[in-house]
Enzyme design. Structure first.
Site, PDB file in Angstrom:
ATOM      1  N   LEU A  46       0.420   6.622  -0.849  1.00 18.88           N
ATOM      2  CA  LEU A  46      -0.537   7.715  -1.018  1.00 18.88           C
ATOM      3  C   LEU A  46      -0.153   8.668  -2.146  1.00 18.88           C
ATOM      4  O   LEU A  46      -0.998   9.417  -2.636  1.00 18.88           O
ATOM      5  CB  LEU A  46      -0.716   8.495   0.285  1.00 18.88           C
ATOM      6  CG  LEU A  46      -1.505   7.775   1.371  1.00 18.88           C
ATOM      7  CD1 LEU A  46      -1.545   8.609   2.641  1.00 18.88           C
ATOM      8  CD2 LEU A  46      -2.912   7.422   0.910  1.00 18.88           C
ATOM      9  N   GLU A  47       1.071   8.636  -2.589  1.00 11.37           N
ATOM     10  CA  GLU A  47       1.506   9.503  -3.683  1.00 11.37           C
ATOM     11  C   GLU A  47       1.328   8.854  -5.059  1.00 11.37           C
ATOM     12  O   GLU A  47       1.525   9.503  -6.086  1.00 11.37           O
ATOM     13  CB  GLU A  47       2.965   9.917  -3.486  1.00 11.37           C
ATOM     14  CG  GLU A  47       3.185  10.881  -2.335  1.00 11.37           C
ATOM     15  CD  GLU A  47       3.157  10.220  -0.964  1.00 11.37           C
ATOM     16  OE1 GLU A  47       2.577  10.817  -0.044  1.00 11.37           O
ATOM     17  OE2 GLU A  47       3.699   9.104  -0.810  1.00 11.37           O
TER      18      GLU A  47
ATOM     19  N   PHE B 218       8.895   3.584  -0.320  1.00  8.89           N
ATOM     20  CA  PHE B 218       8.997   3.603   1.140  1.00  8.89           C
ATOM     21  C   PHE B 218       9.873   2.466   1.657  1.00  8.89           C
ATOM     22  O   PHE B 218      10.657   2.656   2.583  1.00  8.89           O
ATOM     23  CB  PHE B 218       7.602   3.541   1.773  1.00  8.89           C
ATOM     24  CG  PHE B 218       7.597   3.902   3.226  1.00  8.89           C
ATOM     25  CD1 PHE B 218       7.565   5.231   3.611  1.00  8.89           C
ATOM     26  CD2 PHE B 218       7.645   2.923   4.201  1.00  8.89           C
ATOM     27  CE1 PHE B 218       7.570   5.578   4.963  1.00  8.89           C
ATOM     28  CE2 PHE B 218       7.657   3.261   5.548  1.00  8.89           C
ATOM     29  CZ  PHE B 218       7.622   4.582   5.929  1.00  8.89           C
TER      30      PHE B 218
ATOM     31  N   THR C 214      -0.908   1.406  14.504  1.00 10.87           N
ATOM     32  CA  THR C 214      -1.919   2.466  14.473  1.00 10.87           C
ATOM     33  C   THR C 214      -2.858   2.275  13.283  1.00 10.87           C
ATOM     34  O   THR C 214      -2.650   1.425  12.417  1.00 10.87           O
ATOM     35  CB  THR C 214      -1.265   3.860  14.353  1.00 10.87           C
ATOM     36  OG1 THR C 214      -0.664   3.973  13.057  1.00 10.87           O
ATOM     37  CG2 THR C 214      -0.226   4.069  15.441  1.00 10.87           C
TER      38      THR C 214
ATOM     39  N   VAL D 146       2.480  -1.638   1.897  1.00  6.98           N
ATOM     40  CA  VAL D 146       2.020  -1.098   3.167  1.00  6.98           C
ATOM     41  C   VAL D 146       2.044  -2.248   4.168  1.00  6.98           C
ATOM     42  O   VAL D 146       1.427  -3.289   3.930  1.00  6.98           O
ATOM     43  CB  VAL D 146       0.590  -0.520   3.066  1.00  6.98           C
ATOM     44  CG1 VAL D 146       0.201   0.170   4.360  1.00  6.98           C
ATOM     45  CG2 VAL D 146       0.459   0.424   1.887  1.00  6.98           C
TER      46      VAL D 146
ATOM     47  N   ASN E  55      -2.520  -3.628 -10.415  1.00  9.39           N
ATOM     48  CA  ASN E  55      -2.247  -3.098  -9.085  1.00  9.39           C
ATOM     49  C   ASN E  55      -1.376  -4.073  -8.298  1.00  9.39           C
ATOM     50  O   ASN E  55      -1.822  -5.162  -7.940  1.00  9.39           O
ATOM     51  CB  ASN E  55      -3.563  -2.848  -8.348  1.00  9.39           C
ATOM     52  CG  ASN E  55      -3.376  -2.115  -7.046  1.00  9.39           C
ATOM     53  OD1 ASN E  55      -2.340  -2.216  -6.397  1.00  9.39           O
ATOM     54  ND2 ASN E  55      -4.386  -1.382  -6.643  1.00  9.39           N
TER      55      ASN E  55
ATOM     56  N   ARG F  47       6.184 -11.988  -1.111  1.00 10.95           N
ATOM     57  CA  ARG F  47       5.285 -11.559  -2.180  1.00 10.95           C
ATOM     58  C   ARG F  47       5.998 -10.732  -3.249  1.00 10.95           C
ATOM     59  O   ARG F  47       5.656 -10.811  -4.431  1.00 10.95           O
ATOM     60  CB  ARG F  47       4.107 -10.784  -1.591  1.00 10.95           C
ATOM     61  CG  ARG F  47       3.103 -11.706  -0.934  1.00 10.95           C
ATOM     62  CD  ARG F  47       2.192 -10.999   0.045  1.00 10.95           C
ATOM     63  NE  ARG F  47       1.221 -11.919   0.627  1.00 10.95           N
ATOM     64  CZ  ARG F  47       1.496 -12.831   1.546  1.00 10.95           C
ATOM     65  NH1 ARG F  47       2.730 -12.965   1.997  1.00 10.95           N
ATOM     66  NH2 ARG F  47       0.558 -13.642   2.014  1.00 10.95           N
TER      67      ARG F  47
ATOM     68  N   HIS G 226      -3.082   4.066  10.802  1.00  9.82           N
ATOM     69  CA  HIS G 226      -2.448   4.576   9.583  1.00  9.82           C
ATOM     70  C   HIS G 226      -2.441   3.528   8.463  1.00  9.82           C
ATOM     71  O   HIS G 226      -2.623   3.858   7.295  1.00  9.82           O
ATOM     72  CB  HIS G 226      -1.022   5.047   9.896  1.00  9.82           C
ATOM     73  CG  HIS G 226      -0.361   5.750   8.759  1.00  9.82           C
ATOM     74  ND1 HIS G 226      -0.768   6.985   8.288  1.00  9.82           N
ATOM     75  CD2 HIS G 226       0.686   5.386   7.983  1.00  9.82           C
ATOM     76  CE1 HIS G 226       0.000   7.347   7.280  1.00  9.82           C
ATOM     77  NE2 HIS G 226       0.887   6.394   7.071  1.00  9.82           N
TER      78      HIS G 226
END
Length: 147
Positions: A44-45, A12, A78, A73, A105, A119, A80
């Site tokens: 999410l994928e 993304f 919002t 992310v 992770n 980061r 989301h």
């Protein structure tokens, strides 16, 4: 044959993904892990891609020794952010525990783009490298417990 690692990265934010991947690959290379990379659109994928990769690797009898998941992310205006952060990570952890995966992770959940850059950058916080190191630590633990 060298041990294989799978990196699954969310693209993304391409520049963040590039830095996370560079850090992860460098850490894996230190321990002589060969790495394959699967790219997906967003966080999410990641879990569905991990599930598909596990199925494919088992079917072909070419298992991965460890896994690294990477993504970012950034909080917006919002709800989301919470959905993507919480559900994306929950699904990954569920797969990790259920399948007993050595998985690191490196999904960043940050307030700002600037925080993400710091980061992700291998010369600063190197969270991609940290995620790979965590996966290697779990791999080493699993190997020690299975002796």
């Amino acid at each position: 044959m060298a041990s294989r690692a799978l990196i699954i990265e969310a693209r993304f934010y391409d520049d963040i993904a590039d830095m996370l991947q560079a850090g992860a690959k460098a850490e894996l290379a230190k321990r002589r892990f060969e790495s394959d990379v699967i790219s997906v659109p967003g966080v999410l994928e990641i879990a569905p891609a991990l599930s598909m990769a596990l199925t494919s690797a088992r079917r072909r009898d070419l298992p991965y020794a460890l896994f690294v998941v990477l993504g970012c992310v950034i909080r917006g205006e919002t709800y989301h952010f919470e959905i993507v952060s919480n559900e994306g990570n929950r699904a990954v952890v569920d797969l990790q525990v259920t399948n007993r995966l050595a998985l690191g992770n490196g999904i960043l959940t940050v307030e700002t783009y600037e925080q993400a850059l710091v980061r992700a950058d291998p010369k600063q916080k190197d969270k991609g490298g940290d995620a790979a190191a965590a996966a290697i630590a779990l791999y080493d633990l699993r190997e020690a417990l299975n002796r």
